[in-house]
Design a protein around this motif. Structure first.
Motif, PDB file in Angstrom:
ATOM      1  N   PHE A   1      37.328  36.368  40.205  1.00 46.61           N
ATOM      2  CA  PHE A   1      38.668  36.457  40.639  1.00 46.61           C
ATOM      3  C   PHE A   1      39.369  37.186  39.641  1.00 46.61           C
ATOM      4  O   PHE A   1      39.321  37.082  38.346  1.00 46.61           O
ATOM      5  N   GLN A   2      39.987  38.242  40.225  1.00 41.77           N
ATOM      6  CA  GLN A   2      40.767  39.169  39.093  1.00 41.77           C
ATOM      7  C   GLN A   2      42.356  39.045  39.478  1.00 41.77           C
ATOM      8  O   GLN A   2      42.686  39.261  40.635  1.00 41.77           O
ATOM      9  N   ALA A   3      43.013  38.345  38.857  1.00 41.44           N
ATOM     10  CA  ALA A   3      44.396  37.869  38.942  1.00 41.44           C
ATOM     11  C   ALA A   3      45.184  39.480  39.054  1.00 41.44           C
ATOM     12  O   ALA A   3      44.754  40.496  38.747  1.00 41.44           O
TER      13      ALA A   3
ATOM     14  N   LEU B   1      42.693  29.129  42.982  1.00 37.98           N
ATOM     15  CA  LEU B   1      42.316  30.573  43.183  1.00 37.98           C
ATOM     16  C   LEU B   1      41.586  30.822  44.531  1.00 37.98           C
ATOM     17  O   LEU B   1      41.357  31.948  44.896  1.00 37.98           O
ATOM     18  N   GLY B   2      41.536  29.670  45.333  1.00 35.14           N
ATOM     19  CA  GLY B   2      40.950  30.082  46.696  1.00 35.14           C
ATOM     20  C   GLY B   2      39.332  29.832  46.637  1.00 35.14           C
ATOM     21  O   GLY B   2      38.755  30.360  47.967  1.00 35.14           O
ATOM     22  N   ILE B   3      38.768  29.093  45.728  1.00 33.86           N
ATOM     23  CA  ILE B   3      37.693  28.947  45.714  1.00 33.86           C
ATOM     24  C   ILE B   3      37.381  27.289  45.678  1.00 33.86           C
ATOM     25  O   ILE B   3      37.689  26.630  45.268  1.00 33.86           O
ATOM     26  N   SER B   4      36.423  27.077  47.064  1.00 34.76           N
ATOM     27  CA  SER B   4      35.982  25.689  47.279  1.00 34.76           C
ATOM     28  C   SER B   4      34.742  25.306  46.935  1.00 34.76           C
ATOM     29  O   SER B   4      33.885  26.237  47.261  1.00 34.76           O
TER      30      SER B   4
ATOM     31  N   GLY C   1      41.542  35.602  50.163  1.00 33.66           N
ATOM     32  CA  GLY C   1      42.380  36.131  49.484  1.00 33.66           C
ATOM     33  C   GLY C   1      41.585  37.508  48.712  1.00 33.66           C
ATOM     34  O   GLY C   1      40.338  37.631  48.897  1.00 33.66           O
ATOM     35  N   GLU C   2      42.506  38.724  48.665  1.00 36.39           N
ATOM     36  CA  GLU C   2      41.872  39.829  48.276  1.00 36.39           C
ATOM     37  C   GLU C   2      41.623  40.128  46.880  1.00 36.39           C
ATOM     38  O   GLU C   2      40.861  41.126  46.224  1.00 36.39           O
ATOM     39  N   LEU C   3      41.799  38.968  46.050  1.00 45.36           N
ATOM     40  CA  LEU C   3      41.738  38.992  44.681  1.00 45.36           C
ATOM     41  C   LEU C   3      40.404  38.506  44.342  1.00 45.36           C
ATOM     42  O   LEU C   3      39.805  38.668  43.256  1.00 45.36           O
ATOM     43  N   LEU C   4      39.618  37.891  45.221  1.00 46.68           N
ATOM     44  CA  LEU C   4      38.277  37.265  45.295  1.00 46.68           C
ATOM     45  C   LEU C   4      37.118  38.196  45.471  1.00 46.68           C
ATOM     46  O   LEU C   4      37.248  38.945  46.541  1.00 46.68           O
TER      47      LEU C   4
END
Lengths: 277, 459
Positions: free
Chosen positions: B236-238, B126-129, B193-196
């Motif tokens: 995060f919203q997919a 999801l782009g979360i580290s 990402g724009e979803l985060l």
């Protein structure tokens, strides 16, 4: 390279025993050709200039109260004033509390690198236990850019939010010349009708045989009437009638014109043969 | 009688499922089912709101997220587990499939328990580290709780008074005098990402370190993140509006942190707002908050009663309106957009020709929807246009509605008549002159008497 002696920058640092502070804070810029400028924090009035090939070095000795000691956290924080974006750089600390950090333009995130205002550099020192941490502004640093080297461009990432309004720009409406000009030319065109009449009259045109023609063949009324009626139908077509309304009228009038025309024109021929034309 | 009974059952079911838009089956994954006692207030609140909670461990044999291709749960909560990986039933791929099937996931982490590799891999997708070696502790020597962590500084006391961005919905914001306590937090960083969207960010003086290795001082080479780049809770919203939240401190959801008092340095003791925050966070994650629904879309020619025609003409004046409602805990209420950030209508063919702000219309208190409308003039370009409302905002489910209409050009009899156009007057009078000249010529040709010759020609 010279280091001037410095004093503790933090106000009241010496009096409050349970607070972190630092001494010997110095900032030094080393250029490629080993030309360097160095400042102690207390004296930094001007903005520190960091060129493309330069290396900025910050050194200090952290103190717990008045005793030199190693804190757990000693960060150099660079802040962009307009956006409030911050980039932390941890100092490498020795047991004695001495710490240094070096950075070049390559270490800066692009948002700070493209900043036009000088960056605010501050120091954050803190550690576990009851000793208070300290945040103190140290100096300002300006990023020098080499105009000969292409600069990195910052492209803001996509974020969901309001977009600017767009209003379609319509094509211009068709324009007419000033009405007075149109009117003058329209009148000029209309004026040709009496002119042509006058011209014909001057050449001897007349309608003297009308009565004779009608008495010769009554079809003349129908024939001439159908020509005028045809023009009238054309006018109605222009002013609102549709094609299929017009066509029956035109065919009727055309038939009348054909039948009456052959007789009427026969009368005209007889007059010509009689030498009356 | 039986039909009455089944009706009653149906009604009861609909009341229960009214809790969340997407369903009420909640799975809680924890190390030991007995552990749920320490979260009793959180789960009590969820049960009161109508969730049907199942507790399970990752080691369970019959744990199954999908049955015959359908989700068996609507929402999942992951509490910290001591296992290294969550096992074959909860692989990162299965979790992603779950999100793709519109399931919602809340991941609560803790600095005292390393995150499982499955969680790390799932969040990385999801782009979360998360920090290296799956463990890290966020400390802040300036904003810690002096009651419980005066020595270790590992209980952060935050007040989250403003949303991350000024134009965002302030659903997670607290008043200025309200605080959250986050004990033993593990931070994370977000990709571009724009979803985060970050929900809670660390204060600028906070940093994350590995408590096992960096006991003496922070190693500059191993600094994971510090300051505001360190997120403590994120959303995060997919693209299908399924939601995933990551919370760095699972302990803040425990009963003891719901009613404890905390104090910052030099401040007085205040109660935490953890309970309210936990309710909002779970409510948002499980689609009880911020769910938008399009009720009605209407567009018509101005001063015409025909709604949603398929064809318009260029430069037509068109009225467009869209009705939106928002789900809030248990009911659909009118959606009131931020006045500075209203929905926008795009009139687009390949690219937008118009992008107009929609203005809210007057509405009565009994309305369940709010209507946004605008009047516009269609562009002077014929073709197939989309009337599109693309309203994607952080913390709201996405609205992307298109109406396709044809826009035709002017018909031949829709132009202004030539006598209205002043530039045509000379040409019209020219036709008039020709016509009258022709009729006069006909008359003279037919009825003229030969003129007496002016001069007799002599040989």
């Amino acid at each position: 390279m010279r280091f001037l002696p410095s004093f503790a920058l933090l106000a009241g640092a010496a009096s409050a025993a349970s607070s972190w502070s630092f001494s010997d804070g110095a900032v030094e810029v080393t250029s490629k050709g080993s030309v360097s400028t160095s400042y102690i924090f207390a004296d930094v009035q001007e903005t520190v200039q960091l060129g493309q090939a330069d290396r900025l070095k910050v050194s200090l000795t952290a103190k717990d109260g008045s005793k030199a000691k190693r804190p757990h956290q000693a960060f150099l924080m660079l802040k962009e004033k307009q956006t409030g974006l911050e980039a932390p750089y941890a100092l490498t600390l020795k047991e004695s509390g001495k710490g240094t950090v070096e950075l070049t333009q390559k270490d800066l995130p692009i948002q700070l690198l493209t900043s036009t205002d000088p960056l605010e550099a501050s120091l954050v020192i803190g550690s576990f236990g009851s000793t208070k941490g300290a945040v103190s502004h140290a100096f300002n640093v300006a990023i020098l850019v080499d105009p000969n080297v292409p600069q990195p461009q910052y492209e803001a990432p996509l974020r969901y939010g309001k977009k600017p309004e767009i209003h379609h720009i319509f094509r211009d409406d068709p324009k007419s010349p000033p009405k007075i000009i149109s009117l003058v030319f329209a009148l000029a065109v209309v004026a040709t009708v009496p002119l042509v009449l006058l011209g014909w009259a001057a050449m001897g045109a007349n309608l003297d045989h009308a009565a004779k023609a009608v008495s010769g063949s009554a079809s003349h009324i129908l024939f001439f009437g159908s020509i005028v009626a045809m023009e009238g139908v054309y006018f109605l077509y222009y002013s609102g009638w549709k094609l299929f309304t017009v066509l029956p009228f035109m065919s009727i009038i055309g038939l009348v014109a054909f039948l009456s025309g052959s007789k009427a024109l026969g009368e005209v021929q007889r007059r010509r043969l009689a030498g009356e034309r | 009688m039986r039909s009455l009974l089944s009706l009653a059952v149906l009604a009861a079911a609909s009341v229960v499922s009214a809790v969340s838009v997407t369903g009420n089956r909640l799975l809680v994954v924890l190390d030991d089912v007995a552990e749920k006692e320490s979260y009793s207030k959180l789960f009590g609140s969820l049960a009161d709101r109508g969730f049907d909670i199942t507790y399970d461990t990752p080691r369970s044999e019959d744990l199954q997220l999908f049955h015959l291709g359908e989700r068996t749960y609507d929402h999942i909560v992951f509490l910290p587990t001591k296992v290294k990986a969550l096992g074959p039933k909860l692989t990162p791929q299965i979790l992603l499939d779950f999100v793709n099937a519109a399931g919602n996931i809340m991941v609560a982490l803790s600095a005292t328990t390393p995150a499982s590799t499955s969680t790390v891999a799932f969040l990385a997708e999801l782009g979360i580290s998360l920090p290296q070696e799956r463990t890290g502790l966020v400390v802040d020597h300036f904003n810690y709780d002096t009651v419980s962590a005066s020595e270790k500084h590992d209980t952060l006391v935050l007040h989250n008074s403003k949303p991350v961005r000024y134009d965002m919905w302030d659903v997670f914001s607290l008043r200025d005098d309200e605080f959250l306590a986050l004990p033993h937090t593990v931070g994370h960083t977000l990709g571009a990402g724009e979803l985060l969207t970050p929900i809670l960010r660390a204060p600028s003086t906070a940093y994350s370190y590995n408590p096992k290795e960096q006991t003496e001082a922070v190693d500059p080479d191993d600094l994971f993140a510090a300051g505001q780049q360190l997120a403590l809770a994120s959303a995060f919203q997919a693209r299908n509006s399924a939601r995933v939240t990551v919370l760095g401190s699972a302990e803040m959801l425990q009963d003891k942190w719901f009613d404890t008092k905390v104090a910052v340095e030099g401040g007085s003791k205040v109660s935490t707002k953890n309970a309210e925050f936990a309710k909002t966070l779970t409510g948002w994650t499980f689609q009880e908050l911020g769910v938008l629904r399009v009720e009605e879309i209407e567009h018509r020619l101005k001063d015409s009663n025909e709604t949603n025609p398929e064809i318009y003409r260029i430069k037509n004046e068109v009225h467009y309106q869209i009705s939106l409602s928002e789900y809030r805990w248990d009911a659909w209420v009118p959606f009131n957009a931020n006045p500075n950030d209203p929905p926008q209508l795009e009139v687009s063919m390949l690219s937008p020709f118009h992008r107009l702000n929609l203005a809210p219309e007057e509405h009565s208190a009994t309305d369940r929807t709010r209507t946004y409308s605008t009047d516009l003039i269609l562009p002077d370009q014929h073709g197939i246009f989309n009337l599109r409302v693309n309203y994607k905002r952080p913390f709201y489910t996405y609205v992307d509605e298109k109406c396709t209409v044809s826009v035709r050009h002017m018909a031949h009899d829709e132009w202004p008549r030539s006598f209205v156009i002043s530039g045509a007057w000379p040409w019209i009078s020219g036709i008039g002159a020709t016509v009258s000249g022709f009729v006069m010529f006909c008359a003279i040709w037919v009825y003229s008497k030969p003129a007496a010759p002016l001069v007799k020609k002599t040989q």
